[in-house]
Design an enzyme around this catalytic site. Sequence first.
Site, mmCIF file in Angstrom:
data_model
loop_
_atom_site.group_PDB
_atom_site.id
_atom_site.type_symbol
_atom_site.label_atom_id
_atom_site.label_comp_id
_atom_site.label_asym_id
_atom_site.label_seq_id
_atom_site.Cartn_x
_atom_site.Cartn_y
_atom_site.Cartn_z
ATOM 1 C CE LYS A 61 -3.896 -0.500 4.674
ATOM 2 N NZ LYS A 61 -5.111 0.074 5.282
ATOM 3 C CG HIS B 169 -2.138 -0.936 1.289
ATOM 4 N ND1 HIS B 169 -1.988 -2.294 1.409
ATOM 5 C CD2 HIS B 169 -3.392 -0.640 0.748
ATOM 6 C CE1 HIS B 169 -3.317 -2.695 1.336
ATOM 7 N NE2 HIS B 169 -4.073 -1.817 0.776
HETATM 8 P P1 NAD Z 1 -7.051 9.324 4.829
HETATM 9 O O1 NAD Z 1 -5.927 9.503 5.858
HETATM 10 O O2 NAD Z 1 -6.773 9.769 3.602
HETATM 11 O O3 NAD Z 1 -8.485 10.009 5.360
HETATM 12 C C1 NAD Z 1 -8.627 9.746 6.652
HETATM 13 C C2 NAD Z 1 -10.053 10.689 7.028
HETATM 14 O O4 NAD Z 1 -10.727 10.310 8.456
HETATM 15 C C3 NAD Z 1 -9.868 12.106 6.811
HETATM 16 O O5 NAD Z 1 -11.099 12.768 6.480
HETATM 17 C C4 NAD Z 1 -9.658 12.516 8.347
HETATM 18 O O6 NAD Z 1 -10.134 13.893 8.869
HETATM 19 C C5 NAD Z 1 -10.720 11.680 9.022
HETATM 20 N N1 NAD Z 1 -10.474 11.234 10.274
HETATM 21 C C6 NAD Z 1 -9.299 10.957 11.036
HETATM 22 N N2 NAD Z 1 -9.325 10.912 12.283
HETATM 23 C C7 NAD Z 1 -10.590 11.191 12.640
HETATM 24 C C8 NAD Z 1 -11.352 11.237 13.717
HETATM 25 N N3 NAD Z 1 -10.931 10.965 15.017
HETATM 26 N N4 NAD Z 1 -12.796 11.495 13.580
HETATM 27 C C9 NAD Z 1 -13.264 11.719 12.435
HETATM 28 N N5 NAD Z 1 -12.575 11.688 11.648
HETATM 29 C C10 NAD Z 1 -11.447 11.412 11.424
HETATM 30 O O7 NAD Z 1 -7.419 7.656 4.871
HETATM 31 P P2 NAD Z 1 -8.047 7.060 3.624
HETATM 32 O O8 NAD Z 1 -7.116 6.447 2.633
HETATM 33 O O9 NAD Z 1 -9.227 7.708 3.124
HETATM 34 O O10 NAD Z 1 -8.591 5.575 4.301
HETATM 35 C C11 NAD Z 1 -9.528 5.685 5.361
HETATM 36 C C12 NAD Z 1 -9.682 4.367 6.085
HETATM 37 O O11 NAD Z 1 -10.425 3.562 5.160
HETATM 38 C C13 NAD Z 1 -8.340 3.672 6.444
HETATM 39 O O12 NAD Z 1 -8.890 2.730 7.711
HETATM 40 C C14 NAD Z 1 -8.174 2.535 5.295
HETATM 41 O O13 NAD Z 1 -7.489 1.365 5.581
HETATM 42 C C15 NAD Z 1 -9.689 2.346 4.877
HETATM 43 N N6 NAD Z 1 -9.890 1.707 3.552
HETATM 44 C C16 NAD Z 1 -10.805 0.657 3.556
HETATM 45 C C17 NAD Z 1 -11.061 0.167 1.982
HETATM 46 C C18 NAD Z 1 -12.088 -0.756 1.966
HETATM 47 O O14 NAD Z 1 -12.276 -1.224 0.966
HETATM 48 N N7 NAD Z 1 -12.586 -1.330 3.005
HETATM 49 C C19 NAD Z 1 -10.550 1.015 0.911
HETATM 50 C C20 NAD Z 1 -9.587 1.644 1.356
HETATM 51 C C21 NAD Z 1 -9.321 2.295 2.368
#
Ligand code: NAD
Length: 240
Positions: A155, A151
């Site tokens: 991440k 990744h």
């Molecule tokens: P990112 O770091 O780009 O975004 C994180 C978001 O969460 C931001 O908007 C941030 O402001 C918010 N955030 C962080 N802490 C917070 C809190 N305490 N309260 C409220 N909001 C908060 O991350 P990303 O790449 O968009 O990934 C987000 C999550 O999704 C990760 O856990 C990632 O592993 C997961 N993910 C899952 C899939 C899936 O298919 N299940 C796919 C991609 C990513």
Amino acid sequence: MNETNAPIRILIHGASGRMGQALLRLAGERDDVVVVAAVQRSQPAQRVVDGVAHFAAAELAGAPAFDVAIDFSLPEGFGPMLALCEQRGAALVSGTTGLEPEQRAALDAAAQRIPVLWAANFSLGVAILSELVERAAAALPGWDCDIVESHHVHKKDAPSGTALALGASAEHGGAQPRYASLRAGDIVGEHMVQFAAPGERIELIHRATNRDIFARGALHAASRLAGRAPGHYRLRDLLS
Ligand code: NAD
């Protein structure tokens, strides 16, 4: 759409992130859902963007009425989002990975009161890969099973939630998987499950090149989950 044919009202949690931005953009292309609120960790510079109200996580309680929350944030943000869904009687679709066992238990408990769905990966390809891994593990007793995931450098959790879910499928088939994680560049997500025995090797690989696949899957799941009876749903329950 719900029974009254009105679009399903969605709250996006983690709206400023990579997944949140994809969700906002792709939700705008559908007529069966409408985003009513977007929540992120800190105070947004602009409060209203393209008609969507943006909130900081600390203001979550003041969010307008919604039917389903889509949560792609970080484990710290998961608890308050789940609590709000329970308070409001709304559904929750979450893709946030790295959840602690207590958070998973809280999700199970909430499923007594609201419909919830958590998936490590919202792509169709990974759903199929998971089935192939279980079949391969069952057909190859005694073979080494290794899961290598790659990744982008931002991440936080490792192994990825998808690697652990694939590992659970391998275990279900009787294998004992080991894990390796790479963090490099801007890789959206790659998972390789290798089965090896003396003289031969099978590699099953999924490569995500665009995170829109996850966002589309989550929006589809949200549109199917809203209004259902309380319960802990799986992605495959909602795919057909
Ligand atoms: P990112 O770091 O780009 O975004 C994180 C978001 O969460 C931001 O908007 C941030 O402001 C918010 N955030 C962080 N802490 C917070 C809190 N305490 N309260 C409220 N909001 C908060 O991350 P990303 O790449 O968009 O990934 C987000 C999550 O999704 C990760 O856990 C990632 O592993 C997961 N993910 C899952 C899939 C899936 O298919 N299940 C796919 C991609 C990513």
